[in-house]
Design an enzyme around this catalytic site. Sequence first.
Site, short mmCIF file in Angstrom:
data_model
loop_
_atom_site.label_atom_id
_atom_site.label_comp_id
_atom_site.label_asym_id
_atom_site.label_seq_id
_atom_site.Cartn_x
_atom_site.Cartn_y
_atom_site.Cartn_z
N ILE A 17 5.72 -13.41 -0.64
CA ILE A 17 5.32 -13.08 -2.01
C ILE A 17 5.84 -11.71 -2.40
CG2 ILE A 17 3.40 -12.91 -3.63
CD1 ILE A 17 3.56 -15.64 -2.21
N LYS A 18 6.65 -11.71 -3.47
CA LYS A 18 7.20 -10.44 -3.96
C LYS A 18 6.20 -9.81 -4.92
CE LYS A 18 12.13 -9.88 -4.54
NZ LYS A 18 13.24 -10.21 -5.42
N VAL A 19 5.85 -8.56 -4.65
CA VAL A 19 4.89 -7.85 -5.49
C VAL A 19 5.48 -6.48 -5.83
CG1 VAL A 19 2.53 -6.92 -5.60
CG2 VAL A 19 2.99 -8.96 -4.23
#
Length: 246
Positions: free
Chosen positions: A83-85
């Site tokens: 998950i890119k945050v």
Amino acid sequence: MQIYLDTANIEEIKKAVRMGIVSGVTTNPSLMMRAGRGDYRQVTQEICFLVQGPISAEVVSTQPAEMVEEAKKIAQWSPYVVIKVPVTADGLEAISTLALSEAGPDTICEDCEWLDKCPLDRDVARDLVLMQGISTNATLVFSTNQALLAARAGASYVSPFVGRLDDIGHEGMDIVAEAAEIFINYGLDTQIIAASIRHPLHVTQAALLGADIVTVPYGVLEKMIRHPLTDIGIQRFLEDWKQVSG
Ligand code: E4P
């Protein structure tokens, strides 16, 4: 150093997979737009199936609770999903929550149209989910301190955007070098993905400076492959062979 492809274009990914050089893929909403794909789940699951390695998919929520909720849904798509945050105060809060969370093993890969063909057995997928929790890629990193904070928050990967820093007259590769040194000094196991790569020299520099991964657009990969002397060499060999073999 591993090589990821920075794209959501399935044809580019297929070509690079056939070359045997791709360990993972990074996507983002702009890359999805460029690939003309709004079906984020389907395209991400197809990339997971093709690559069988870490695939970054970005959240578009901006508040910590919403980011975590969205991330947990995305994490259900495949155990390969990262998950890119973005690195903001809210993003760090989401990263630290996700570092202690797990994707539900019972519903992992549910609704994936590639499930029957996938070399990853569903039981192995469940085990992976239990073992690794939810992986995160702290994105839009433009300073060494942002990289350090993301690592301390528990990010699995940090992505310094080298090219965008170069664009505004800063030495983007400095962030990769400094983060690599700091992570070694303090035994932080967060991996560095050199991102926003513009040309082959960036790839060589990232490798020399100790980036764990570089994520390259397909056009840069093509430039890395090509060399005029290779083409001239092939041409000459073929001509010589024609002469001698009649
Ligand atoms: C990385 O994960 C990003 O998707 C990407 O490298 C951004 O690069 P850009 O500056 O070419 O948009």
